[in-house]
Write a protein that holds these residues in place. Sequence first.
Motif, PDB file in Angstrom:
ATOM      1  N   LEU A 187      -6.629   2.981  -3.932  1.00 39.06           N
ATOM      2  CA  LEU A 187      -6.674   3.991  -2.874  1.00 39.06           C
ATOM      3  C   LEU A 187      -8.086   4.485  -2.630  1.00 39.06           C
ATOM      4  N   VAL A 188      -8.778   4.816  -3.720  1.00 40.85           N
ATOM      5  CA  VAL A 188     -10.089   5.440  -3.576  1.00 40.85           C
ATOM      6  C   VAL A 188     -11.137   4.413  -3.157  1.00 40.85           C
ATOM      7  N   VAL A 189     -11.187   3.280  -3.863  1.00 42.74           N
ATOM      8  CA  VAL A 189     -12.257   2.331  -3.591  1.00 42.74           C
ATOM      9  C   VAL A 189     -11.932   1.429  -2.400  1.00 42.74           C
ATOM     10  N   PHE A 190     -10.816   0.686  -2.507  1.00 46.67           N
ATOM     11  CA  PHE A 190     -10.467  -0.234  -1.421  1.00 46.67           C
ATOM     12  C   PHE A 190     -10.144   0.551  -0.143  1.00 46.67           C
ATOM     13  N   GLY A 191      -9.244   1.538  -0.297  1.00 50.81           N
ATOM     14  CA  GLY A 191      -8.845   2.342   0.853  1.00 50.81           C
ATOM     15  C   GLY A 191     -10.018   3.118   1.441  1.00 50.81           C
ATOM     16  N   GLY A 192     -10.800   3.729   0.551  1.00 50.18           N
ATOM     17  CA  GLY A 192     -11.947   4.515   1.003  1.00 50.18           C
ATOM     18  C   GLY A 192     -12.963   3.632   1.708  1.00 50.18           C
ATOM     19  N   GLY A 193     -13.221   2.467   1.143  1.00 51.92           N
ATOM     20  CA  GLY A 193     -14.194   1.543   1.721  1.00 51.92           C
ATOM     21  C   GLY A 193     -13.741   1.035   3.075  1.00 51.92           C
ATOM     22  N   MET A 194     -12.505   0.548   3.145  1.00 50.26           N
ATOM     23  CA  MET A 194     -11.982   0.021   4.403  1.00 50.26           C
ATOM     24  C   MET A 194     -11.824   1.126   5.434  1.00 50.26           C
ATOM     25  N   GLY A 195     -11.532   2.336   4.935  1.00 50.98           N
ATOM     26  CA  GLY A 195     -11.323   3.467   5.830  1.00 50.98           C
ATOM     27  C   GLY A 195     -12.544   3.797   6.661  1.00 50.98           C
ATOM     28  N   THR A 196     -13.732   3.440   6.154  1.00 49.87           N
ATOM     29  CA  THR A 196     -14.944   3.747   6.913  1.00 49.87           C
ATOM     30  C   THR A 196     -15.050   2.869   8.140  1.00 49.87           C
ATOM     31  N   VAL A 197     -14.397   1.698   8.125  1.00 51.63           N
ATOM     32  CA  VAL A 197     -14.520   0.816   9.291  1.00 51.63           C
ATOM     33  C   VAL A 197     -13.225   0.623  10.065  1.00 51.63           C
ATOM     34  N   SER A 198     -12.068   1.067   9.460  1.00 50.51           N
ATOM     35  CA  SER A 198     -10.864   0.719  10.217  1.00 50.51           C
ATOM     36  C   SER A 198      -9.816   1.823  10.281  1.00 50.51           C
ATOM     37  N   HIS A 199      -9.146   1.863  11.398  1.00 49.84           N
ATOM     38  CA  HIS A 199      -7.984   2.712  11.625  1.00 49.84           C
ATOM     39  C   HIS A 199      -6.824   1.808  11.972  1.00 49.84           C
ATOM     40  N   VAL A 200      -5.623   2.135  11.494  1.00 50.51           N
ATOM     41  CA  VAL A 200      -4.457   1.338  11.856  1.00 50.51           C
ATOM     42  C   VAL A 200      -3.450   2.241  12.536  1.00 50.51           C
TER      43      VAL A 200
END
Lengths: 277, 248
Positions: B36-49
């Motif tokens: 959640l923190v690393v993968f989600g946080g990282g991807m969250g900076t570039v993507s919205h679903v």
Amino acid sequence: MANPVIEVKDLTKKFNGFTAVDSVNFEVDEGCVFGLLGPNGAGKTTTISMLSTLLRPTSGAAHINGHDVQKDPAAVRRSIGIVFQDPSSDDILTGRENLLLHCLLFDVPNAEIKSRIEWALKLVDLTEWQNTLLKKYSGGMRRRLELARGLLHKPRILFLDEPTLGLDPQARENIWVHIENLVKVEKVSIILTTHYMEEADRLCDRVAIIDHGKIIVSGTPTELKTGIPEPKRPPEVLKATLHDVFLYYTGKQLRESGDTAEGGFMQKVMNFTKKNR
Amino acid sequence: MRELKGLLGLWYRELLVFWREKSRIISSLFSPILWLVVFGGGMGTVSHVEGVNYQTFLFPGILCMSVLFSSIFFGLYIVWDKRIDFFKEVLVAPLSRVTIFTGKMLGGTTDSLIQGAILLSLGLFFGIHYSVFSVVAAMLILFLLSAALVSLGLMIGALIDSLEGFNLFVSFLIFPMFFFSGALFPLENLPNWLKFFTFIDPVTYAVDAMRGVLLNLNRFPLGLDFLILGAFALFFISAGTLAFRKLK
């Protein structure tokens, strides 16, 4: 004359064509200690597994406390207490918790659970250790706890599969004293398997020697000892012991491959643990 | 009544073991939080679903993932029980195999649900808004998912005798179940081959329902998700019971 609590008639077990137990017949009278002796792979554990309903016989019949092992396994299970060859208590629980669990699994009346646990703990001198995790118990203490556990549901017959395997002489002596007390005070009948002849000699009223799945000879230890030719030895150790009787009937050849011949669950688990040690 | 008492006994034992091994809870939360923190946080900076931040979108999927792992791996304890021989004591008890299986299953499901509930409460930090309905429905989804998967794990554990064999077999099963479930991506616009595997994966319906309940982003109707999850649970419980009958 006492009534037989175990009656075994032509009991046979085959595993893929291999006959592990071959038409075995015997009776155990009430209040007696019956010893089943034999080399590794002789069929002792398979016999015990069938009598305790863990294995289905291929043919033949066995009655425990009047109940048929095939037709009424649940009644048989309620009539017997078992102490397995390998430790079967839960080492992450305390002694008391192990006993409580047994009471729940074997439907001990709720009102009696507490008093029975106290009674069982006292019987094997583990009252002081009841709240200690089993991990911290010694081998002998675990055995004693399992002995006590086997009695919680007040079975009339106790099955002991190699009750002192791997214990030091002190612990073994201690277990023997406890077993003798059980017979005297609690009037249970016992069937036990063992490799130790002095154990059988001391505890058993009758013994049967089993090899290659067949009972070769049975009788009281005294009958058996006087029934073989005197061993050739210096006079001070002249008298035959049960050890001599055993070797006389089963020979001196080592049974290295005996273990794999038996296909019972206990044997499998035992082999598995051995391999992975 | 006798069976019920035995069942409670078995359940009690599992809970005691769980309680004594509290460190398991901490370690089981580590990897979902990392996701959640690393993968989600990282991807969250570039993507919205579908209008929500990727990290928030990921949360229901990771919640199901944590239950997937802890539930199936519960089967390992059966292999372990067989090895320490504690299980023989249970098998000679005058109880039906259905009872023995159910006791184990409830024990495993309780473990998974406790872990799931802790993780669910952490959703506060990942943009989840709760209502009474969503919390109750989320726990119900986790219950069905974990009942199905604990049963699957117990079935495998009953059939396999070595710890190494269990681990090997389960990793072949668990990673595809995780990746095909759509825990990491939306189910819309998938290529056909991926769609196929996604549709046969029970975890898919838990993830979808969880997204529906927590984020209102379900693709299938909620009722259908529950129905399919329930069917999977019944199927695996029956299969597990059969495997336990064969246990000697």
